[in-house]
Scaffold this motif. Structure first.
Motif, short mmCIF file in Angstrom:
data_model
loop_
_atom_site.label_atom_id
_atom_site.label_comp_id
_atom_site.label_asym_id
_atom_site.label_seq_id
_atom_site.Cartn_x
_atom_site.Cartn_y
_atom_site.Cartn_z
N SER A 94 -5.69 39.28 11.97
CA SER A 94 -5.74 40.72 11.71
C SER A 94 -6.67 41.40 12.71
CB SER A 94 -6.20 40.99 10.28
OG SER A 94 -7.51 40.52 10.10
N ALA A 141 -3.02 43.02 16.74
CA ALA A 141 -1.99 42.60 15.80
C ALA A 141 -1.55 43.77 14.93
CB ALA A 141 -2.50 41.46 14.93
N ARG A 142 -2.49 44.57 14.48
CA ARG A 142 -2.14 45.72 13.65
C ARG A 142 -1.33 46.72 14.46
NH1 ARG A 142 -7.43 44.76 11.69
NH2 ARG A 142 -8.31 46.33 13.12
N LEU A 149 0.61 45.97 16.93
CA LEU A 149 1.93 45.35 17.09
C LEU A 149 2.79 45.61 15.86
CD1 LEU A 149 4.01 43.56 18.49
CD2 LEU A 149 2.82 41.57 17.53
N ASN A 150 2.24 45.39 14.67
CA ASN A 150 3.01 45.59 13.45
C ASN A 150 3.43 47.05 13.28
OD1 ASN A 150 2.81 42.91 12.86
ND2 ASN A 150 1.20 43.14 11.31
N THR A 192 4.12 38.70 7.99
CA THR A 192 4.60 40.06 8.21
C THR A 192 5.11 40.29 9.62
OG1 THR A 192 3.07 40.91 6.54
CG2 THR A 192 3.94 42.49 8.13
N THR A 193 4.36 39.84 10.62
CA THR A 193 4.78 40.09 12.01
C THR A 193 6.12 39.44 12.30
OG1 THR A 193 2.50 40.28 12.78
CG2 THR A 193 4.18 39.77 14.43
N SER A 217 6.39 34.19 15.02
CA SER A 217 5.26 33.83 14.15
C SER A 217 4.48 32.64 14.67
CB SER A 217 5.78 33.53 12.74
OG SER A 217 6.48 32.30 12.70
N ALA A 237 -0.24 38.56 20.39
CA ALA A 237 0.40 39.81 19.96
C ALA A 237 1.06 40.51 21.14
CB ALA A 237 -0.63 40.72 19.30
#
Length: 579
Positions: free
Chosen positions: A14, A18-19, A21-22, A118-119, A338, A352
């Motif tokens: 996290s 990464a955030r 990217l999501n 999630t990703t 993933s 990411a």
């Protein structure tokens, strides 16, 4: 469960990267959904979609007799009130299919999130939507989006709730509905069987509950399929209907043959990144399957990829068929994404970035494809149907390729390459008896096989061509009126003052188009006059040295609005403007 270990191990940390990217993945998915919603009303309506809609009206008229491939008539009767013609009604049905697309995406996300985080789940959703044929046909009014949604919901229930009886029974009913909509749903049978086996073999303390739930799936699907089939059969008309397609029932045995190579070649050239990532995802799934803690995840991804194997032997692997294959197989790309942090365990931000760049690479192709195919090719189709409605406000029989005037009774074969080929193999002309018995006043030229401006020799290479006898018969008894619309009639190049007999197979009012007065059956008619004629033999007499005489079906027919349209109304199953 085992898959939760992989999810925890492979989830991108996290970090802010990464955030980002999501969030970026989510925004890309929403943008693509918004674009697809707009494309629903501009992408060309294919011949199969008109056929699919026409069965609803055939059912209403009591003319639908086939128990297979027609269950959707009970689900879409509402489209009859969704517009004034088939185009508007099909667009309304496409909007319903768009809702099913959202449901399918939700299932992909839930499965992916359970298996690998999630990703990866967001990447799988994006990959399922960015595929070229999904963009072009993903919400088309066909059986394919329907059975795909049924399968994805059923698979998600089996994967997420393997021991819950209600979930597995619901999944069984959904697969029964899919089988009633199209026998093509059989492609999902092996995947479902493997998912049930995976649930039982990987269950820990609840193996008995999983087994009972799996039995519940089998019983529910069997009972639902039998019940739906019997109910559907009872709802159909029993009076015989003249449908040559019904006489070609042996075509089912011809479906298992080498598929058209051009369809796959086109997507491989355009979606090469997707295919490469899917192949790598499949290899990754095999590797994950071999590791005991994560075996279930690898097996599930491989089971969802299994329908792709049908591309090697299913004849009708046309672009719309890929709608059934791409959503479940996209989980392999999600799994691959993933695993990026496991390759770079100390560089989560770099992982990411790599995932984001891969998605961006595929996304640029998606944007370009949409740009090449975003012009409106539906309005011309709507204009043609509006012209037909102006000429014939009430339903009349007609001849065309695919039941394009969905609420009027279409005559003749469905002019696909398969059905047309079988019809020619039989070698039995049908048009004369069909026209004489059903009296169609017009032909809609929406197939190369109905281009009556061409000679038999000129059309000899077309896979949609009619038998020479049928082509010549239609060419003799129908005349072009406006664009692709041909009206019943006869044309005589000149007159010599003598009475000559001629045949008129379609009864009705006929307008006289000539320079001089003529006589039909002894009755003198001035140019512009209208005479009611019965089907059969008649005599025509004109002045010696007279010019061309045309007898055209109709009494003071209104002229369609606007200039005549080109005859081509369908853009094909692939995508256009490909370099």
């Amino acid at each position: 469960m085992e898959d939760s270990n992989l999810k925890a191990a492979s989830a991108i940390s996290s970090t802010s990267a990464a955030r980002v990217l999501n969030v970026g993945l989510l925004l890309a998915i929403l943008a693509l959904l918004a674009t697809k919603l707009q494309l629903l009303s501009t992408l060309n309506i294919n011949w199969d979609e008109f056929l699919f809609a026409s069965k609803i009206y055939a059912f209403e008229r009591g003319e639908l007799t086939s128990q297979l491939q027609s269950f959707h008539v009970h689900l879409f009767g509402w489209i009859r009130s969704a517009g004034n013609n088939g185009v508007d009604q099909i667009i309304a049905a496409r909007e319903f299919m768009f809702g099913l697309r959202l449901l399918t995406c939700a299932c992909i996300f839930l499965i992916g999130r359970r298996l690998f985080g999630t990703t990866g789940a967001l990447v799988a959703v994006a990959a399922s939507m960015a595929f070229s044929y999904v963009i072009m046909h993903g919400e088309s009014f066909r059986a394919d989006p329907l059975i795909t949604s049924c399968f994805m919901v059923a698979a998600s229930l089996l994967i997420l709730f393997p021991a819950r009886m209600l979930a597995t029974v619901t999944a069984g009913v959904l697969m029964a509905v899919a089988a009633m909509i199209s026998i093509k749903a059989a492609i999902y049978g092996p995947s479902i069987a493997i998912l049930l086996l995976i649930n039982w073999r990987t269950a820990e303390e609840s193996r008995g509950a999983v087994l009972r739930a799996s039995i519940g799936f089998c019983v529910a699907s069997g009972i639902a399929l039998l019940g739906l089939y019997l109910a559907h059969q009872a709802s159909l008309g029993t009076a015989p209907a003249y449908e040559l397609t019904d006489k070609l029932s042996d075509t089912g045995t011809r479906m298992w043959a080498p598929p058209p190579s051009g369809t796959f070649t086109l997507t491989y050239n355009w979606d090469r990144t997707w295919w490469m990532l899917t192949a790598l995802g499949g290899l990754a799934a095999i590797g994950v399957m071999l590791k005991a803690p994560h075996r279930r995840t690898g097996l599930i991804v491989l089971a969802m990829m299994l329908p792709l194997t049908t591309l090697s032997f299913y004849r009708n692997s046309f672009p719309y068929y890929y709608i059934c294959l791409i959503p479940p197989a996209s989980l392999a790309i999600g799994l691959l994404a993933s695993l990026a942090p496991r390759v770079l365990p100390n560089r989560p931000a770099l992982a990411a970035i790599i995932v984001g760049l891969a998605v961006l690479l595929a996304g640029t192709r998606t944007v370009r494809l949409i740009g090449l195919n975003n012009d409106d090719t539906v309005t011309p189709q709507r204009r043609v149907l509006a012209a037909v409605k102006r000429l014939f406000p009430e339903p009349v029989p007609y001849i065309d390729r695919c039941s394009m005037v969905v609420d009027y009774p279409k005559l003749g074969i469905f002019m696909s390459t398969l059905v047309s080929g079988v019809y020619r193999e039989r070698g039995a002309p049908v048009m004369q008896s069909l026209v004489e018995s059903r009296q169609p006043p017009f032909i809609l030229e929406n197939s190369p096989g109905l281009n009556l401006s061409l000679s038999v020799e000129q059309i000899a290479a077309s896979p949609y061509r009619l038998l020479p006898e049928d082509h010549l018969y239609l060419q003799k008894h129908y005349l072009r009126y406006w664009g692709p619309i041909h009206l019943a009639g006869r044309q005589f190049e000149s007159t010599d003052g003598q009475a000559h007999s001629f045949e008129l197979p379609v009864a009705g009012p006929y307008s006289v188009i000539a320079e001089n007065a003529i006589a039909i059956d002894g009755q003198t008619l001035e140019p512009g006059a209208v005479i009611d004629l019965e089907a059969g033999q008649h005599t025509l007499q004109g002045p010696a040295g007279g010019n061309r005489v045309i007898l055209r079906y109709g009494r003071a027919l209104p002229q369609p609005e606007g200039p005549p349209l080109p005859r081509g109304m369908f853009t094909g199953l692939g995508f256009r403007n490909f370099p």
